[in-house]
Every structure is written in structure tokens, then in C-alpha cells.
Design a protein around this motif. Structure first.
Motif, PDB file in Angstrom:
ATOM      1  N   GLU A 201       3.759   4.099  -9.042  1.00 14.31           N
ATOM      2  CA  GLU A 201       4.530   5.201  -8.449  1.00 14.31           C
ATOM      3  C   GLU A 201       3.934   5.695  -7.139  1.00 14.31           C
ATOM      4  O   GLU A 201       4.466   6.607  -6.519  1.00 14.31           O
ATOM      5  CB  GLU A 201       4.624   6.389  -9.433  1.00 14.31           C
ATOM      6  CG  GLU A 201       5.282   6.070 -10.751  1.00 14.31           C
ATOM      7  CD  GLU A 201       4.351   5.342 -11.722  1.00 14.31           C
ATOM      8  OE1 GLU A 201       3.124   5.591 -11.703  1.00 14.31           O
ATOM      9  OE2 GLU A 201       4.856   4.508 -12.479  1.00 14.31           O
ATOM     10  N   GLY A 202       2.792   5.119  -6.731  1.00 17.94           N
ATOM     11  CA  GLY A 202       2.173   5.506  -5.472  1.00 17.94           C
ATOM     12  C   GLY A 202       1.162   6.629  -5.578  1.00 17.94           C
ATOM     13  O   GLY A 202       0.632   7.096  -4.577  1.00 17.94           O
ATOM     14  N   ARG A 203       0.859   7.061  -6.798  1.00 20.06           N
ATOM     15  CA  ARG A 203      -0.143   8.122  -6.970  1.00 20.06           C
ATOM     16  C   ARG A 203      -1.534   7.494  -7.055  1.00 20.06           C
ATOM     17  O   ARG A 203      -1.682   6.378  -7.542  1.00 20.06           O
ATOM     18  CB  ARG A 203       0.153   8.926  -8.241  1.00 20.06           C
ATOM     19  CG  ARG A 203       1.388   9.804  -8.105  1.00 20.06           C
ATOM     20  CD  ARG A 203       1.516  10.765  -9.271  1.00 20.06           C
ATOM     21  NE  ARG A 203       1.761  10.108 -10.542  1.00 20.06           N
ATOM     22  CZ  ARG A 203       2.963   9.775 -10.996  1.00 20.06           C
ATOM     23  NH1 ARG A 203       4.020  10.034 -10.289  1.00 20.06           N
ATOM     24  NH2 ARG A 203       3.083   9.177 -12.163  1.00 20.06           N
TER      25      ARG A 203
ATOM     26  N   ALA B  15      -3.818   8.868   3.996  1.00 21.35           N
ATOM     27  CA  ALA B  15      -5.157   9.465   4.095  1.00 21.35           C
ATOM     28  C   ALA B  15      -6.127   8.731   3.170  1.00 21.35           C
ATOM     29  O   ALA B  15      -7.264   8.444   3.552  1.00 21.35           O
ATOM     30  CB  ALA B  15      -5.091  10.954   3.757  1.00 21.35           C
ATOM     31  N   LEU B  16      -5.666   8.388   1.952  1.00 17.61           N
ATOM     32  CA  LEU B  16      -6.511   7.639   1.028  1.00 17.61           C
ATOM     33  C   LEU B  16      -6.788   6.233   1.573  1.00 17.61           C
ATOM     34  O   LEU B  16      -7.918   5.737   1.497  1.00 17.61           O
ATOM     35  CB  LEU B  16      -5.871   7.552  -0.361  1.00 17.61           C
ATOM     36  CG  LEU B  16      -6.651   6.765  -1.414  1.00 17.61           C
ATOM     37  CD1 LEU B  16      -8.078   7.284  -1.579  1.00 17.61           C
ATOM     38  CD2 LEU B  16      -5.907   6.785  -2.742  1.00 17.61           C
TER      39      LEU B  16
ATOM     40  N   LEU C 253       0.831  -1.212   0.000  1.00 11.17           N
ATOM     41  CA  LEU C 253       0.000   0.000   0.000  1.00 11.17           C
ATOM     42  C   LEU C 253       0.863   1.259   0.000  1.00 11.17           C
ATOM     43  O   LEU C 253       0.453   2.295  -0.534  1.00 11.17           O
ATOM     44  CB  LEU C 253      -0.923   0.008   1.213  1.00 11.17           C
ATOM     45  CG  LEU C 253      -1.893  -1.170   1.325  1.00 11.17           C
ATOM     46  CD1 LEU C 253      -2.690  -1.085   2.610  1.00 11.17           C
ATOM     47  CD2 LEU C 253      -2.814  -1.224   0.127  1.00 11.17           C
ATOM     48  N   ILE C 254       2.008   1.185   0.648  1.00  5.78           N
ATOM     49  CA  ILE C 254       2.957   2.298   0.686  1.00  5.78           C
ATOM     50  C   ILE C 254       4.346   1.708   0.455  1.00  5.78           C
ATOM     51  O   ILE C 254       4.534   0.490   0.545  1.00  5.78           O
ATOM     52  CB  ILE C 254       2.926   3.077   2.031  1.00  5.78           C
ATOM     53  CG1 ILE C 254       3.281   2.149   3.196  1.00  5.78           C
ATOM     54  CG2 ILE C 254       1.568   3.751   2.226  1.00  5.78           C
ATOM     55  CD1 ILE C 254       3.414   2.865   4.547  1.00  5.78           C
ATOM     56  N   ALA C 255       5.299   2.571   0.159  1.00  4.24           N
ATOM     57  CA  ALA C 255       6.671   2.097  -0.052  1.00  4.24           C
ATOM     58  C   ALA C 255       7.635   3.065   0.610  1.00  4.24           C
ATOM     59  O   ALA C 255       7.478   4.290   0.505  1.00  4.24           O
ATOM     60  CB  ALA C 255       6.971   1.997  -1.545  1.00  4.24           C
TER      61      ALA C 255
END
Length: 144
Positions: free
Chosen positions: A69-71, A47-48, A25-27
Motif C-alpha cells: 500500500e506504500g506505507r 523523503a524515506l 518505489l512509488i505509485a
């Protein structure tokens, strides 16, 4: 930002941050000694994630909401379907609330004597049968 600062600013415990990273979910962008480091954009990602979790999305569904890219990369049909599901849940819970309120103030001597309460019970039983697939009528010769 190191993991402690992300945890402090986001309100998400470091253990959850590590779990989210494990789930994709995150990096992190690297390490400072033993501590993970994250880009400032991780706060928006978190937050998302929080919004999606509060809406009832699974972690796999949430992961699909981000580009490599995490967007954010949101599937509008998936969002609309979840909104529809939430609205159905709201209607169902409003009906349950109405039933409970009626039962709380019902003037009948006994709830078993109240036609409104009996109708509410039958409706609840029918929804249960529907949800479990037991409300379908069998055809002659069809196995039980």
C-alpha cells in the motif's frame, strides 16, 4: 497532485519520479490527461527514499521498505546492519583522514623515512589485500 507539483514540492525531478514508479518505489493514482497524479503521501515516501539512498541502500532494498500500500514497513535488522556498515566505514575513513593529516605535517625529511607513515602504508596495503581476498595464506598443495 500532478507530477509537476510533486517534483516541485519534493525537489525530485519528474524523470526521477517516473523512474521510481517504474522501479516500484512509488505509485501514481491515475492520470490527468498525460500527467501522472500522486496521492499526498508520496512526499513522505520520497523523503524515506532520500534518507535510504543517503544511507547507501540499493533501490531493491528501498522497495522492500514499503508495504504494497506504500506505507513504510521497515526491517529493523536490515537497518541495524546498515548502521553497523556505516559505522565501519566511518572508522575506516577516520583512519584514512588521520593518515593524511600525519603525512601533511610529518617532520621527517622524506615520507619514506617516517616510521609512522610506513606503518600506515602497510596497514592500508593489508586492508586492500583483505578486501580483495588476496591476504589469505595458501596451504601446501593449494592452487594459486
Amino acid at each position: 497532485m500532478d507530477i509537476a507539483e510533486v517534483a516541485k514540492r519534493s525537489g525530485v525531478p519528474a524523470s526521477t519520479l517516473r523512474f521510481y514508479e517504474e522501479k516500484g518505489l512509488i505509485a501514481s493514482v491515475g492520470r490527468d490527461g498525460l500527467r501522472r497524479r500522486f496521492a499526498p503521501g508520496v512526499l513522505d515516501q520520497l523523503a524515506l527514499v532520500a534518507l535510504a539512498r543517503s544511507a547507501g541502500f540499493s533501490l531493491d532494498e528501498i522497495r522492500s521498505m514499503f508495504s504494497p500500500e506504500g506505507r513504510p514497513s521497515l526491517d529493523r535488522q536490515m537497518l541495524a546492519a546498515k548502521a553497523d556498515e556505516i559505522e565501519r566505514t566511518i572508522r575506516r575513513l577516520q583512519a584514512v583522514s588521520k593518515s593524511l593529516r600525519h603525512a601533511a605535517v610529518c617532520p621527517a625529511a622524506s615520507h619514506s623515512e617516517c616510521p609512522t607513515f610506513q606503518r600506515l602504508l602497510r596497514a592500508a596495503a593489508a586492508r586492500t589485500r583483505e578486501a580483495t581476498g588476496r591476504g589469505r595464506k595458501r596451504r601446501v598443495g593449494q592452487p594459486a
